[in-house]
Design a protein around this motif. Sequence first.
Motif, PDB file in Angstrom:
ATOM      1  N   TRP A  29       0.920  -1.366   0.016  1.00  0.00           N
ATOM      2  CA  TRP A  29       0.125   0.152   0.166  1.00  0.00           C
ATOM      3  C   TRP A  29       0.640   1.368  -0.033  1.00  0.00           C
ATOM      4  O   TRP A  29       0.605   2.222  -0.748  1.00  0.00           O
ATOM      5  CB  TRP A  29      -1.035   0.047   1.223  1.00  0.00           C
ATOM      6  CG  TRP A  29      -2.026  -0.703   0.860  1.00  0.00           C
ATOM      7  CD1 TRP A  29      -2.050  -2.020   0.923  1.00  0.00           C
ATOM      8  CD2 TRP A  29      -3.417  -0.446   0.987  1.00  0.00           C
ATOM      9  NE1 TRP A  29      -3.296  -2.437   1.028  1.00  0.00           N
ATOM     10  CE2 TRP A  29      -4.270  -1.548   1.033  1.00  0.00           C
ATOM     11  CE3 TRP A  29      -4.209   0.896   0.968  1.00  0.00           C
ATOM     12  CZ2 TRP A  29      -5.742  -1.473   1.050  1.00  0.00           C
ATOM     13  CZ3 TRP A  29      -5.631   1.017   0.967  1.00  0.00           C
ATOM     14  CH2 TRP A  29      -6.330  -0.375   0.639  1.00  0.00           C
ATOM     15  N   THR A  41       2.675   1.690  -3.284  1.00  0.00           N
ATOM     16  CA  THR A  41       2.015   2.026  -4.549  1.00  0.00           C
ATOM     17  C   THR A  41       1.460   3.590  -4.439  1.00  0.00           C
ATOM     18  O   THR A  41       1.228   4.445  -5.418  1.00  0.00           O
ATOM     19  CB  THR A  41       0.380   1.375  -4.435  1.00  0.00           C
ATOM     20  OG1 THR A  41       1.035  -0.197  -4.401  1.00  0.00           O
ATOM     21  CG2 THR A  41      -0.342   1.462  -5.496  1.00  0.00           C
ATOM     22  N   LEU A  42       1.322   3.995  -2.915  1.00  0.00           N
ATOM     23  CA  LEU A  42       0.960   5.490  -2.826  1.00  0.00           C
ATOM     24  C   LEU A  42       1.929   6.463  -3.420  1.00  0.00           C
ATOM     25  O   LEU A  42       1.716   7.482  -3.462  1.00  0.00           O
ATOM     26  CB  LEU A  42       0.610   5.646  -1.465  1.00  0.00           C
ATOM     27  CG  LEU A  42      -0.724   5.690  -0.706  1.00  0.00           C
ATOM     28  CD1 LEU A  42      -0.932   5.937   0.653  1.00  0.00           C
ATOM     29  CD2 LEU A  42      -1.485   6.682  -1.529  1.00  0.00           C
ATOM     30  N   LYS A  43       3.151   6.039  -3.680  1.00  0.00           N
ATOM     31  CA  LYS A  43       4.182   6.819  -4.283  1.00  0.00           C
ATOM     32  C   LYS A  43       4.169   7.033  -5.792  1.00  0.00           C
ATOM     33  O   LYS A  43       4.601   7.844  -6.246  1.00  0.00           O
ATOM     34  CB  LYS A  43       5.695   6.218  -3.992  1.00  0.00           C
ATOM     35  CG  LYS A  43       6.071   6.023  -2.382  1.00  0.00           C
ATOM     36  CD  LYS A  43       7.344   5.593  -2.267  1.00  0.00           C
ATOM     37  CE  LYS A  43       7.584   5.135  -0.890  1.00  0.00           C
ATOM     38  NZ  LYS A  43       9.051   4.396  -0.528  1.00  0.00           N
ATOM     39  N   LEU A  69      -5.709   7.450  -2.462  1.00  0.00           N
ATOM     40  CA  LEU A  69      -6.274   6.661  -1.412  1.00  0.00           C
ATOM     41  C   LEU A  69      -7.654   7.331  -0.959  1.00  0.00           C
ATOM     42  O   LEU A  69      -7.979   8.363  -0.811  1.00  0.00           O
ATOM     43  CB  LEU A  69      -5.129   7.010  -0.084  1.00  0.00           C
ATOM     44  CG  LEU A  69      -5.578   6.264   1.056  1.00  0.00           C
ATOM     45  CD1 LEU A  69      -5.730   4.796   1.132  1.00  0.00           C
ATOM     46  CD2 LEU A  69      -4.706   6.490   2.011  1.00  0.00           C
ATOM     47  N   PRO A 113      -0.640   9.338   5.765  1.00  0.00           N
ATOM     48  CA  PRO A 113      -1.754   8.840   4.742  1.00  0.00           C
ATOM     49  C   PRO A 113      -3.158   8.643   5.159  1.00  0.00           C
ATOM     50  O   PRO A 113      -3.923   9.264   4.652  1.00  0.00           O
ATOM     51  CB  PRO A 113      -0.807   8.444   3.546  1.00  0.00           C
ATOM     52  CG  PRO A 113       0.356   8.288   3.805  1.00  0.00           C
ATOM     53  CD  PRO A 113       0.622   8.311   5.324  1.00  0.00           C
ATOM     54  N   SER A 131      -2.155  10.942  -4.044  1.00  0.00           N
ATOM     55  CA  SER A 131      -0.504  10.829  -3.681  1.00  0.00           C
ATOM     56  C   SER A 131       0.125  11.878  -3.995  1.00  0.00           C
ATOM     57  O   SER A 131       1.217  12.263  -3.422  1.00  0.00           O
ATOM     58  CB  SER A 131      -0.236   9.423  -4.592  1.00  0.00           C
ATOM     59  OG  SER A 131      -0.290   9.977  -5.742  1.00  0.00           O
ATOM     60  N   LEU A 164      -7.163   1.840  -2.536  1.00  0.00           N
ATOM     61  CA  LEU A 164      -5.997   2.187  -3.451  1.00  0.00           C
ATOM     62  C   LEU A 164      -6.770   2.178  -4.933  1.00  0.00           C
ATOM     63  O   LEU A 164      -6.847   1.125  -5.449  1.00  0.00           O
ATOM     64  CB  LEU A 164      -4.835   1.708  -3.109  1.00  0.00           C
ATOM     65  CG  LEU A 164      -3.883   2.282  -2.174  1.00  0.00           C
ATOM     66  CD1 LEU A 164      -2.614   1.179  -2.401  1.00  0.00           C
ATOM     67  CD2 LEU A 164      -3.476   3.526  -2.390  1.00  0.00           C
TER      68      LEU A 164
END
Length: 501
Positions: free
Chosen positions: A186, A189-191, A197, A263, A250, A225
């Motif tokens: 998670w 992936t948020l990068k 999100l 986050p 993000s 996500l």
Amino acid sequence: MSLTSPPKAEKLLPLVRTYLSINFNLLFPEDLKPFSENTLEILSKKNSQREALLLLERFIIENYTNGFYKKELLESLLSLGEPIGGYLFTFEGEPPKDFCFFNIDEGLYFYPLHFGEITALYITLWKRGLRFNSCYKPLSFPLDVETLKKDIKQTKALGFSRLTPRALGELKDIWELMSSSEIHTWMETLKNQGVFLLVGSEPLNKPPSLKDRVKIYKQKGSYYLVEAKNEKILQRYLERTSQTWGVLNSAKLQEELYGEIHPFVLAYASLSHAQRANKKIHFLDPFTLHVLADLYYEWEDLGKALELYKKAKPYTLQSLELTLSEASIYYALGELKEAERSLKSKLCGCLEEDPRIHYNLGIIYLDLGDKERGEFHLYKAYLLNKEEPLFRRKLMDFLWEENRIQEIEAILQEVSLPTREDKIYLGKCAFLKGDYVKAMELLKEILTLQERDGYSLFFLAWLYLYFGKEREACSVLLKEAEKNLSPEAFNKLKEEFGLPS
């Protein structure tokens, strides 16, 4: 006392006694008073129960060292089978020695709820500006120290100084996700660019058509996500659902303003922002910091709330509400001058001043012993909103203490819809004027309230005797009045009014 009792030993005695009784067949005297007799006195009595008392004292003292109780004692008590609720702590530096903790492991401490003084403990830590993290955790036997370390690490990652049961309940999905092996995926992936999100008011049972090119990567409860080309496409997608949504782009995580906040917590605050603003969707913005501070306040993490209120000041659209919240935290911490400074920043000398500012300033000045300024601000709050019972009640409380009964009556004459508290004040005034029939009728209102003032209780007890009513009820009322009044005030009432025979 022959021995110095370790702090909070009296709170441990019932559990220690049970542990020693079960595991070692020890019998203790019914009038158990550890640390009250010297060793020779106990031995001279040649009593096995008294000698058991020596062992109990020794057991407690052996398990208290360098200002902390040992992990071994905690495990012994947990072996009785009942969980012990409390808070896990980790500190930057040493814990304060004026509160007693169990030292579970290096840098890991536990404070049981049954030690009491939980509020005083946290107020002390926040007021001293100590850096710490803590989370509520019922402990069971056997202790799993590695899991406890992970719990406190997660608490620190989420930014809590105090993670309460309420907060844990509301953030259940986040807590479980962070405890799982998926958390790394998670966060990685948020990068990525174009990733969002989401957190919904409830999970999606049937996601809408993906023709708008919204791709769901991951789901945990109401957390998602997703990938979308831009916010407009994502908004169109979410508008076709029945849920309310908080959304974090993000790209926001690269902004310094949000850099130190987790986050998942930001996403949850965005959902709360949407709900409080009666919106279907809210994309994280700087104003959400104020909402997040409110959440920490509601979760009883006053330290983190105060930190975020300061951060949110330049961005809030509700500056007055933020100031009131900030000042109430300073007040709770005993920082009255800081609370005064914060509130006075919102005084403009205009007709539109908010009565809540004056109300809170009135309370602060009275606490500081400045009656003149306290009275001024309480009157100002009342005059700005005469129909608000809270402002009226606090002013009347002040006037009652100053024995200004006529002013109380003048205030109550202007009330269109009197509350029960107003009626009780009218009853007290009627009693002092000798109108006992009216006083009796009005003062009976106090029996329906949970919070009862001692004067009303005394007057009602007096009236019960005067009108020949139940003597037992009178006795109960008098005992409660004595409990709620200072000894000086209670004795003065008895001296002034006596009690009818």
